[in-house]
Design a protein around this motif. Sequence first.
Motif, PDB file in Angstrom:
ATOM      1  N   GLY A 145       0.814  -1.206   0.000  1.00  0.00           N
ATOM      2  CA  GLY A 145       0.000   0.000   0.000  1.00  0.00           C
ATOM      3  C   GLY A 145       0.852   1.262   0.000  1.00  0.00           C
ATOM      4  N   LEU A 146       1.938   1.240   0.757  1.00  0.00           N
ATOM      5  CA  LEU A 146       2.862   2.375   0.787  1.00  0.00           C
ATOM      6  C   LEU A 146       3.403   2.651  -0.609  1.00  0.00           C
ATOM      7  N   ALA A 147       3.838   1.590  -1.281  1.00  0.00           N
ATOM      8  CA  ALA A 147       4.395   1.753  -2.628  1.00  0.00           C
ATOM      9  C   ALA A 147       3.328   2.248  -3.605  1.00  0.00           C
ATOM     10  N   GLU A 148       2.129   1.723  -3.512  1.00  0.00           N
ATOM     11  CA  GLU A 148       1.061   2.137  -4.429  1.00  0.00           C
ATOM     12  C   GLU A 148       0.729   3.614  -4.261  1.00  0.00           C
ATOM     13  N   HIS A 149       0.663   4.083  -3.023  1.00  0.00           N
ATOM     14  CA  HIS A 149       0.379   5.503  -2.787  1.00  0.00           C
ATOM     15  C   HIS A 149       1.496   6.388  -3.334  1.00  0.00           C
ATOM     16  N   GLY A 150       2.744   5.950  -3.145  1.00  0.00           N
ATOM     17  CA  GLY A 150       3.858   6.739  -3.651  1.00  0.00           C
ATOM     18  C   GLY A 150       3.905   6.760  -5.164  1.00  0.00           C
ATOM     19  N   GLN A 151       3.692   5.620  -5.785  1.00  0.00           N
ATOM     20  CA  GLN A 151       3.736   5.546  -7.246  1.00  0.00           C
ATOM     21  C   GLN A 151       2.575   6.295  -7.884  1.00  0.00           C
ATOM     22  N   ALA A 152       1.451   6.386  -7.162  1.00  0.00           N
ATOM     23  CA  ALA A 152       0.316   7.151  -7.676  1.00  0.00           C
ATOM     24  C   ALA A 152       0.646   8.635  -7.790  1.00  0.00           C
ATOM     25  N   VAL A 153       1.603   9.098  -6.997  1.00  0.00           N
ATOM     26  CA  VAL A 153       2.079  10.488  -7.103  1.00  0.00           C
ATOM     27  C   VAL A 153       3.202  10.576  -8.130  1.00  0.00           C
ATOM     28  N   ALA A 154       4.118   9.620  -8.114  1.00  0.00           N
ATOM     29  CA  ALA A 154       5.299   9.686  -8.975  1.00  0.00           C
ATOM     30  C   ALA A 154       4.943   9.610 -10.461  1.00  0.00           C
ATOM     31  N   GLN A 155       3.967   8.785 -10.808  1.00  0.00           N
ATOM     32  CA  GLN A 155       3.653   8.600 -12.235  1.00  0.00           C
ATOM     33  C   GLN A 155       3.134   9.874 -12.894  1.00  0.00           C
ATOM     34  N   PRO A 156       2.078  10.518 -12.358  1.00  0.00           N
ATOM     35  CA  PRO A 156       1.640  11.761 -13.007  1.00  0.00           C
ATOM     36  C   PRO A 156       2.695  12.864 -12.945  1.00  0.00           C
ATOM     37  N   LEU A 157       3.483  12.868 -11.886  1.00  0.00           N
ATOM     38  CA  LEU A 157       4.547  13.870 -11.778  1.00  0.00           C
ATOM     39  C   LEU A 157       5.575  13.662 -12.884  1.00  0.00           C
ATOM     40  N   HIS A 158       5.925  12.420 -13.132  1.00  0.00           N
ATOM     41  CA  HIS A 158       6.878  12.095 -14.201  1.00  0.00           C
ATOM     42  C   HIS A 158       6.335  12.473 -15.572  1.00  0.00           C
ATOM     43  N   GLU A 159       5.016  12.357 -15.731  1.00  0.00           N
ATOM     44  CA  GLU A 159       4.375  12.662 -17.013  1.00  0.00           C
ATOM     45  C   GLU A 159       4.039  14.139 -17.168  1.00  0.00           C
ATOM     46  N   GLY A 160       4.374  14.954 -16.174  1.00  0.00           N
ATOM     47  CA  GLY A 160       4.098  16.374 -16.250  1.00  0.00           C
ATOM     48  C   GLY A 160       2.697  16.772 -15.848  1.00  0.00           C
ATOM     49  N   ASP A 161       1.945  15.857 -15.261  1.00  0.00           N
ATOM     50  CA  ASP A 161       0.575  16.138 -14.837  1.00  0.00           C
ATOM     51  C   ASP A 161       0.600  16.610 -13.384  1.00  0.00           C
ATOM     52  N   LEU A 162       0.881  17.894 -13.179  1.00  0.00           N
ATOM     53  CA  LEU A 162       1.026  18.428 -11.831  1.00  0.00           C
ATOM     54  C   LEU A 162      -0.288  18.376 -11.057  1.00  0.00           C
ATOM     55  N   ASP A 163      -1.407  18.681 -11.725  1.00  0.00           N
ATOM     56  CA  ASP A 163      -2.706  18.646 -11.044  1.00  0.00           C
ATOM     57  C   ASP A 163      -3.036  17.236 -10.568  1.00  0.00           C
ATOM     58  N   GLY A 164      -2.756  16.250 -11.415  1.00  0.00           N
ATOM     59  CA  GLY A 164      -2.996  14.861 -11.016  1.00  0.00           C
ATOM     60  C   GLY A 164      -2.117  14.452  -9.852  1.00  0.00           C
ATOM     61  N   ALA A 165      -0.854  14.895  -9.855  1.00  0.00           N
ATOM     62  CA  ALA A 165       0.057  14.583  -8.763  1.00  0.00           C
ATOM     63  C   ALA A 165      -0.388  15.266  -7.475  1.00  0.00           C
ATOM     64  N   ARG A 166      -0.863  16.509  -7.591  1.00  0.00           N
ATOM     65  CA  ARG A 166      -1.374  17.200  -6.412  1.00  0.00           C
ATOM     66  C   ARG A 166      -2.568  16.464  -5.808  1.00  0.00           C
ATOM     67  N   GLU A 167      -3.458  15.998  -6.665  1.00  0.00           N
ATOM     68  CA  GLU A 167      -4.631  15.277  -6.168  1.00  0.00           C
ATOM     69  C   GLU A 167      -4.220  14.012  -5.421  1.00  0.00           C
ATOM     70  N   GLN A 168      -3.241  13.306  -5.956  1.00  0.00           N
ATOM     71  CA  GLN A 168      -2.807  12.063  -5.324  1.00  0.00           C
ATOM     72  C   GLN A 168      -2.054  12.331  -4.024  1.00  0.00           C
ATOM     73  N   VAL A 169      -1.210  13.362  -4.001  1.00  0.00           N
ATOM     74  CA  VAL A 169      -0.438  13.616  -2.784  1.00  0.00           C
ATOM     75  C   VAL A 169      -1.342  14.109  -1.665  1.00  0.00           C
ATOM     76  N   SER A 170      -2.464  14.742  -2.002  1.00  0.00           N
ATOM     77  CA  SER A 170      -3.396  15.215  -0.974  1.00  0.00           C
ATOM     78  C   SER A 170      -4.010  14.061  -0.195  1.00  0.00           C
ATOM     79  N   ARG A 171      -3.932  12.856  -0.735  1.00  0.00           N
ATOM     80  CA  ARG A 171      -4.489  11.679  -0.072  1.00  0.00           C
ATOM     81  C   ARG A 171      -3.546  11.080   0.964  1.00  0.00           C
ATOM     82  N   ILE A 172      -2.280  11.496   0.938  1.00  0.00           N
ATOM     83  CA  ILE A 172      -1.328  10.882   1.862  1.00  0.00           C
ATOM     84  C   ILE A 172      -0.644  11.891   2.783  1.00  0.00           C
ATOM     85  N   VAL A 173      -0.835  13.204   2.534  1.00  0.00           N
ATOM     86  CA  VAL A 173      -0.261  14.217   3.422  1.00  0.00           C
ATOM     87  C   VAL A 173      -1.340  15.248   3.742  1.00  0.00           C
TER      88      VAL A 173
END
Length: 315
Positions: free
Chosen positions: A100-128
Amino acid sequence: MLLFAPFIVCVLALALDHLLGEPRRMHPIVGFGRLVTVVEKRLNIAPENPWRSLPAGMLAVLLLTVPMLILAVWVSVALEGLLLMLAQAVMLWLAISLRGLAEHGQAVAQPLHEGDLDGAREQVSRIVSRQASALDEQGVAAAATESMLENGADAVFASLFWFLIAGIPGVVLHRMVNTLDAMWGYRNPRFLYFGRAAARLDDLMGWVPARLTALTYMLLGDRKLAWWCWRTQAPLWDSPNAGPVMAAGAGALNVRLGGPSPYPSGVKQRPTLGGIQDASSASIEAAITLVRHGVWLWVGVVLAVTALIFLMVHS
């Protein structure tokens, strides 16, 4: 067989975690969290009065932990052999959540890597708990990297530690106390006094696991920088346990963490930790890898110590 039981249980729990991940429904920690909310609403009726709120918080901790701890002790005494090992493996699986830890982290890393900042923000809001909309790319990456390092200590390594020390009762008590701290350990008017007992108990139970986690990160990363960060930067952090974990982890990855962070209540000024490299999607993945490798290092140490005791006994 009994001598190697802790090693076997750890491997079984990690296998269950790898294959099944977190239970999607009826997770006991989620159910416990709902009970925590009910108890807090009933007992925390004068949050700004320390003479009422402090005892109420202590009573709440006892009411929520003692019955479950008694049940955990009873299970440990009532079961034996293979049944006990299976029960221990299931309980440890429910506590560690490495996948679960890895899945939450990768859910942020993938959109961030693809340049999708809004998607990364949405995902990081779920863990911090930070104000994700105010984070830039580096801020999102730093928040997720910090979460991987800190939750690796709280959810993964501390659970393994308390299982090895005290079996099912140790795992159960730690996860309950850690959940109470996560829900009540805020320095705001509502929880400043009521949550203090839970916060102090969590600090106590996390003291040794946090430093073992910091040592693990140091051994598996940039050792020299991790040790320097641990020694010089950790004391500046406001948490006695998060400080060593975050500083050693940031140094091991040679990534810059900490610094100013936006929260709904305002910007919180935090000490800078780690090296000079900016956080990125790569640092999130590196933090996940660091936790994973650390887990297998622990399992290897458990096996080596058990084998050494076996040889000493049978020599």
